[in-house]
Design a protein around this motif. Structure first.
Motif, PDB file in Angstrom:
ATOM      1  N   VAL A 122      43.949  42.968  40.717  1.00 56.18           N
ATOM      2  CA  VAL A 122      43.345  43.286  42.008  1.00 56.18           C
ATOM      3  C   VAL A 122      44.332  44.116  42.814  1.00 56.18           C
ATOM      4  N   GLU A 123      44.037  44.316  44.088  1.00 57.32           N
ATOM      5  CA  GLU A 123      44.947  45.079  44.946  1.00 57.32           C
ATOM      6  C   GLU A 123      46.275  44.340  45.094  1.00 57.32           C
ATOM      7  N   ARG A 124      47.249  45.039  45.594  1.00 59.79           N
ATOM      8  CA  ARG A 124      48.584  44.475  45.787  1.00 59.79           C
ATOM      9  C   ARG A 124      48.503  43.184  46.601  1.00 59.79           C
ATOM     10  N   ASP A 125      49.164  42.140  46.113  1.00 58.34           N
ATOM     11  CA  ASP A 125      49.206  40.826  46.755  1.00 58.34           C
ATOM     12  C   ASP A 125      47.822  40.194  46.933  1.00 58.34           C
ATOM     13  N   GLY A 126      46.899  40.529  46.064  1.00 57.50           N
ATOM     14  CA  GLY A 126      45.525  40.021  46.172  1.00 57.50           C
ATOM     15  C   GLY A 126      45.320  38.626  45.609  1.00 57.50           C
ATOM     16  N   LEU A 127      46.276  38.138  44.819  1.00 63.80           N
ATOM     17  CA  LEU A 127      46.171  36.786  44.264  1.00 63.80           C
ATOM     18  C   LEU A 127      47.226  35.888  44.893  1.00 63.80           C
ATOM     19  N   VAL A 128      46.855  34.654  45.162  1.00 65.11           N
ATOM     20  CA  VAL A 128      47.824  33.642  45.564  1.00 65.11           C
ATOM     21  C   VAL A 128      48.149  32.869  44.292  1.00 65.11           C
ATOM     22  N   VAL A 129      49.430  32.792  43.960  1.00 65.51           N
ATOM     23  CA  VAL A 129      49.874  32.150  42.720  1.00 65.51           C
ATOM     24  C   VAL A 129      50.700  30.919  43.064  1.00 65.51           C
ATOM     25  N   PHE A 130      50.227  29.774  42.581  1.00 63.76           N
ATOM     26  CA  PHE A 130      50.907  28.492  42.799  1.00 63.76           C
ATOM     27  C   PHE A 130      51.708  28.166  41.537  1.00 63.76           C
ATOM     28  N   THR A 131      53.001  27.967  41.680  1.00 66.81           N
ATOM     29  CA  THR A 131      53.836  27.525  40.568  1.00 66.81           C
ATOM     30  C   THR A 131      54.053  26.030  40.753  1.00 66.81           C
ATOM     31  N   TRP A 132      53.721  25.260  39.702  1.00 68.77           N
ATOM     32  CA  TRP A 132      53.778  23.809  39.834  1.00 68.77           C
ATOM     33  C   TRP A 132      54.043  23.145  38.496  1.00 68.77           C
ATOM     34  N   GLU A 133      54.365  21.855  38.559  1.00 68.56           N
ATOM     35  CA  GLU A 133      54.669  21.083  37.369  1.00 68.56           C
ATOM     36  C   GLU A 133      53.451  20.277  36.950  1.00 68.56           C
ATOM     37  N   LEU A 134      52.996  20.518  35.737  1.00 63.50           N
ATOM     38  CA  LEU A 134      51.919  19.738  35.136  1.00 63.50           C
ATOM     39  C   LEU A 134      52.581  18.901  34.050  1.00 63.50           C
ATOM     40  N   GLY A 135      52.937  17.679  34.411  1.00 63.98           N
ATOM     41  CA  GLY A 135      53.747  16.867  33.511  1.00 63.98           C
ATOM     42  C   GLY A 135      55.131  17.491  33.409  1.00 63.98           C
ATOM     43  N   GLU A 136      55.569  17.745  32.180  1.00 62.01           N
ATOM     44  CA  GLU A 136      56.873  18.374  31.938  1.00 62.01           C
ATOM     45  C   GLU A 136      56.775  19.900  31.878  1.00 62.01           C
ATOM     46  N   THR A 137      55.582  20.423  31.999  1.00 55.95           N
ATOM     47  CA  THR A 137      55.336  21.849  31.832  1.00 55.95           C
ATOM     48  C   THR A 137      55.207  22.531  33.192  1.00 55.95           C
ATOM     49  N   VAL A 138      55.924  23.634  33.379  1.00 53.82           N
ATOM     50  CA  VAL A 138      55.788  24.408  34.615  1.00 53.82           C
ATOM     51  C   VAL A 138      54.733  25.482  34.371  1.00 53.82           C
ATOM     52  N   VAL A 139      53.732  25.510  35.247  1.00 54.09           N
ATOM     53  CA  VAL A 139      52.604  26.435  35.085  1.00 54.09           C
ATOM     54  C   VAL A 139      52.393  27.229  36.363  1.00 54.09           C
ATOM     55  N   GLU A 140      51.594  28.283  36.242  1.00 52.61           N
ATOM     56  CA  GLU A 140      51.186  29.090  37.398  1.00 52.61           C
ATOM     57  C   GLU A 140      49.675  29.148  37.437  1.00 52.61           C
ATOM     58  N   THR A 141      49.123  28.909  38.612  1.00 48.18           N
ATOM     59  CA  THR A 141      47.682  28.940  38.806  1.00 48.18           C
ATOM     60  C   THR A 141      47.364  30.013  39.833  1.00 48.18           C
ATOM     61  N   GLY A 142      46.447  30.900  39.477  1.00 51.51           N
ATOM     62  CA  GLY A 142      46.071  31.994  40.362  1.00 51.51           C
ATOM     63  C   GLY A 142      44.740  31.769  41.045  1.00 51.51           C
ATOM     64  N   PHE A 143      44.678  32.150  42.314  1.00 53.01           N
ATOM     65  CA  PHE A 143      43.449  32.054  43.107  1.00 53.01           C
ATOM     66  C   PHE A 143      43.286  33.333  43.899  1.00 53.01           C
ATOM     67  N   ARG A 144      42.076  33.839  43.928  1.00 52.64           N
ATOM     68  CA  ARG A 144      41.760  35.063  44.678  1.00 52.64           C
ATOM     69  C   ARG A 144      40.805  34.708  45.803  1.00 52.64           C
ATOM     70  N   ALA A 145      41.284  34.796  47.031  1.00 48.26           N
ATOM     71  CA  ALA A 145      40.433  34.531  48.201  1.00 48.26           C
ATOM     72  C   ALA A 145      39.478  35.693  48.427  1.00 48.26           C
ATOM     73  N   ARG A 146      38.374  35.425  49.080  1.00 44.26           N
ATOM     74  CA  ARG A 146      37.361  36.464  49.325  1.00 44.26           C
ATOM     75  C   ARG A 146      37.860  37.558  50.271  1.00 44.26           C
ATOM     76  N   ASN A 147      38.774  37.190  51.185  1.00 45.40           N
ATOM     77  CA  ASN A 147      39.304  38.224  52.080  1.00 45.40           C
ATOM     78  C   ASN A 147      40.797  38.008  52.307  1.00 45.40           C
ATOM     79  N   GLY A 148      41.441  39.051  52.765  1.00 48.94           N
ATOM     80  CA  GLY A 148      42.889  39.054  52.920  1.00 48.94           C
ATOM     81  C   GLY A 148      43.406  38.052  53.931  1.00 48.94           C
ATOM     82  N   GLU A 149      42.671  37.837  55.002  1.00 47.23           N
ATOM     83  CA  GLU A 149      43.110  36.889  56.027  1.00 47.23           C
ATOM     84  C   GLU A 149      43.151  35.473  55.466  1.00 47.23           C
ATOM     85  N   GLU A 150      42.115  35.074  54.732  1.00 50.52           N
ATOM     86  CA  GLU A 150      42.100  33.747  54.110  1.00 50.52           C
ATOM     87  C   GLU A 150      43.234  33.614  53.093  1.00 50.52           C
TER      88      GLU A 150
END
Length: 165
Positions: A122-150
């Motif tokens: 998507v456009e620059r900085d269009g995804l919010v990426v959460f880095t977190w621990e799922l058990g012993e595994t470090v993962v990244e989860t991406g979310f795309r909000a409908r608009n930039g303000e959100e």
């Protein structure tokens, strides 16, 4: 009539074989990821401590060390419409037609923005990426909000959770 029947049947057979191969590959990926633990469950009263929410799309969850390796188990590899909720306890991605992804505040490591993850750009900085621990595994989860303000509100609220612990 019969001169069109054979090529049509052959084309249908090829399509069926291709879909079977894709299905077989996806099932193999799920088997290889059987060590990925179950997703945490959100507290039932999570919305009582709501900070912000955003409508959008759950993109994907990947291994942090292997950003091109989509995690398929628990439905994490399937893109879906979703609502991201930041509460005092953590982040909940309420997915339509799939298991919710709850990231407890204690397991959240960082929050950033990106222009893409596996298969979604998507456009620059269009995804919010959460880095977190799922058990012993470090993962990244991406979310795309409908608009930039959100998207900015979501990133700021989740970043405040990281800084609070």
């Amino acid at each position: 009539m019969s001169d069109k029947l054979l090529p049509t049947l052959l084309a249908i057979l090829i399509v069926v074989v291709l879909f079977a191969l894709v299905w077989w590959g996806w099932r193999g990926r799920i088997r290889r990821q059987s060590d990925v633990p179950q997703l945490p469950q959100a507290p039932v009263d999570l919305l009582d401590r709501l900070v912000t929410r955003a409508d959008g799309m759950y993109v994907v969850t990947t291994y942090t060390a292997q950003p091109l390796e989509r995690i398929a188990i628990h439905g994490l590899g399937v893109r879906s419409n979703a609502e991201a909720i930041v509460a005092e306890d953590g982040v909940l991605i309420n997915r339509q037609g799939a298991q919710d992804v709850y990231i407890p505040r204690e397991q959240l490591r960082s929050v950033a923005t990106a222009s893409g993850m596996v298969g979604k750009f998507v456009e620059r900085d269009g995804l919010v990426v959460f880095t977190w621990e799922l058990g012993e595994t470090v993962v990244e989860t991406g979310f795309r909000a409908r608009n930039g303000e959100e998207s900015r509100e979501l990133e700021n609220a989740a970043s405040a959770l990281v800084n609070a612990h």
